[in-house]
Design an enzyme around this catalytic site. Sequence first.
Site, PDB file in Angstrom:
ATOM      1  N   ASP A   1       0.864  -1.175   0.000  1.00  0.00           N
ATOM      2  CA  ASP A   1       0.000   0.000   0.000  1.00  0.00           C
ATOM      3  C   ASP A   1       0.914   1.242   0.000  1.00  0.00           C
ATOM      4  O   ASP A   1       1.353   1.676  -1.063  1.00  0.00           O
ATOM      5  CB  ASP A   1      -0.881  -0.109   1.251  1.00  0.00           C
ATOM      6  CG  ASP A   1      -1.942   0.950   1.354  1.00  0.00           C
ATOM      7  OD1 ASP A   1      -2.459   1.388   0.334  1.00  0.00           O
ATOM      8  OD2 ASP A   1      -2.271   1.346   2.496  1.00  0.00           O
TER       9      ASP A   1
ATOM     10  N   LYS B   1      -1.196  -1.182  -4.546  1.00  0.00           N
ATOM     11  CA  LYS B   1      -2.039   0.011  -4.683  1.00  0.00           C
ATOM     12  C   LYS B   1      -1.107   1.193  -4.979  1.00  0.00           C
ATOM     13  O   LYS B   1      -0.725   1.931  -4.061  1.00  0.00           O
ATOM     14  CB  LYS B   1      -2.810   0.257  -3.386  1.00  0.00           C
ATOM     15  CG  LYS B   1      -3.813  -0.848  -3.063  1.00  0.00           C
ATOM     16  CD  LYS B   1      -4.836  -0.370  -2.051  1.00  0.00           C
ATOM     17  CE  LYS B   1      -4.648  -1.009  -0.722  1.00  0.00           C
ATOM     18  NZ  LYS B   1      -5.565  -0.551   0.312  1.00  0.00           N
TER      19      LYS B   1
ATOM     20  N   ARG C   1     -10.792 -12.989   6.814  1.00  0.00           N
ATOM     21  CA  ARG C   1      -9.607 -13.627   6.225  1.00  0.00           C
ATOM     22  C   ARG C   1      -9.959 -14.897   5.461  1.00  0.00           C
ATOM     23  O   ARG C   1      -9.274 -15.281   4.518  1.00  0.00           O
ATOM     24  CB  ARG C   1      -8.613 -14.048   7.315  1.00  0.00           C
ATOM     25  CG  ARG C   1      -7.783 -12.938   7.870  1.00  0.00           C
ATOM     26  CD  ARG C   1      -6.622 -13.525   8.662  1.00  0.00           C
ATOM     27  NE  ARG C   1      -6.124 -12.580   9.637  1.00  0.00           N
ATOM     28  CZ  ARG C   1      -5.281 -11.574   9.357  1.00  0.00           C
ATOM     29  NH1 ARG C   1      -4.860 -11.403   8.139  1.00  0.00           N
ATOM     30  NH2 ARG C   1      -4.877 -10.762  10.310  1.00  0.00           N
TER      31      ARG C   1
HETATM   32  P1  5GP Z   1       1.871  -0.516   3.766  1.00  0.00           P
HETATM   33  O1  5GP Z   1       2.951  -0.478   4.796  1.00  0.00           O
HETATM   34  O2  5GP Z   1       2.378  -0.827   2.372  1.00  0.00           O
HETATM   35  O3  5GP Z   1       1.053   0.737   3.781  1.00  0.00           O
HETATM   36  O4  5GP Z   1       0.851  -1.616   4.175  1.00  0.00           O
HETATM   37  C1  5GP Z   1       1.156  -2.933   4.092  1.00  0.00           C
HETATM   38  C2  5GP Z   1       0.263  -3.773   4.963  1.00  0.00           C
HETATM   39  O5  5GP Z   1      -0.933  -3.095   5.344  1.00  0.00           O
HETATM   40  C3  5GP Z   1      -0.191  -4.993   4.192  1.00  0.00           C
HETATM   41  O6  5GP Z   1       0.730  -6.026   4.330  1.00  0.00           O
HETATM   42  C4  5GP Z   1      -1.523  -5.285   4.836  1.00  0.00           C
HETATM   43  O7  5GP Z   1      -1.335  -6.060   5.999  1.00  0.00           O
HETATM   44  C5  5GP Z   1      -2.067  -3.925   5.254  1.00  0.00           C
HETATM   45  N1  5GP Z   1      -2.962  -3.404   4.207  1.00  0.00           N
HETATM   46  C6  5GP Z   1      -2.737  -2.411   3.315  1.00  0.00           C
HETATM   47  N2  5GP Z   1      -3.797  -2.212   2.522  1.00  0.00           N
HETATM   48  C7  5GP Z   1      -4.722  -3.113   2.914  1.00  0.00           C
HETATM   49  C8  5GP Z   1      -6.048  -3.434   2.450  1.00  0.00           C
HETATM   50  O8  5GP Z   1      -6.603  -2.871   1.498  1.00  0.00           O
HETATM   51  N3  5GP Z   1      -6.670  -4.440   3.116  1.00  0.00           N
HETATM   52  C9  5GP Z   1      -6.119  -5.106   4.156  1.00  0.00           C
HETATM   53  N4  5GP Z   1      -6.842  -6.060   4.728  1.00  0.00           N
HETATM   54  N5  5GP Z   1      -4.879  -4.838   4.612  1.00  0.00           N
HETATM   55  C10 5GP Z   1      -4.189  -3.863   3.993  1.00  0.00           C
END
Ligand code: 5GP
Length: 172
Positions: free
Chosen positions: A99, A127, A161
Amino acid sequence: MQPKVLIERQELENTVRRLAAQINKDYREKKPVLIAVLKGAFIFLADLVRHLDLKLEVEFVCLSSYGQSRESKGEVKLVQGLCSNIRNRDVIIIEDIIDTGITTDFLLNYLNQQEPSSIRICVLISKPSRRKVPIIINYLGFEVADRFIVGYGLDWDENFRHLPELYSIEDE
Ligand code: 5GP
């Protein structure tokens, strides 16, 4: 809040097969260590490895998640680190979603300190519009817009999940 199907089972299966075929080709002569990020990557990993025709090892790390929030707090904690030595090994990180990229960046730093010979990233969902830290993805399943996704291992506050497909949660 009602989960709506975003990616159906057949499309998920085709994508997992495509990623496995790429990894099979690239690691034919190697024995990679697949490091899956708990908890979200557990179903993706389980499906992926069953299409890999390679010698390989599987390891897990557990990183802190969003909890009840849908936004990353920008603070990552290593809840459980590696149990084995990855020095001079070829590592493939198996992630559910990238993300902002903050979690993956943290993980790359942690793993690089252990001096593997290579690290590549395999992620089911990216994303890109949300990225704060640039991440090079070597094996990518789907690119999606800025939506919150559940199912196929992904939770919202530990719910959903177990759903077999990917769903987006939309505010009513
Ligand atoms: P980042 O550090 O890239 O912002 O987020 C990574 C982590 O956030 C992912 O491994 C996941 O656990 C959680 N995450 C990010 N976006 C989503 C989403 O749309 N749905 C869910 N369930 N978890 C997300």
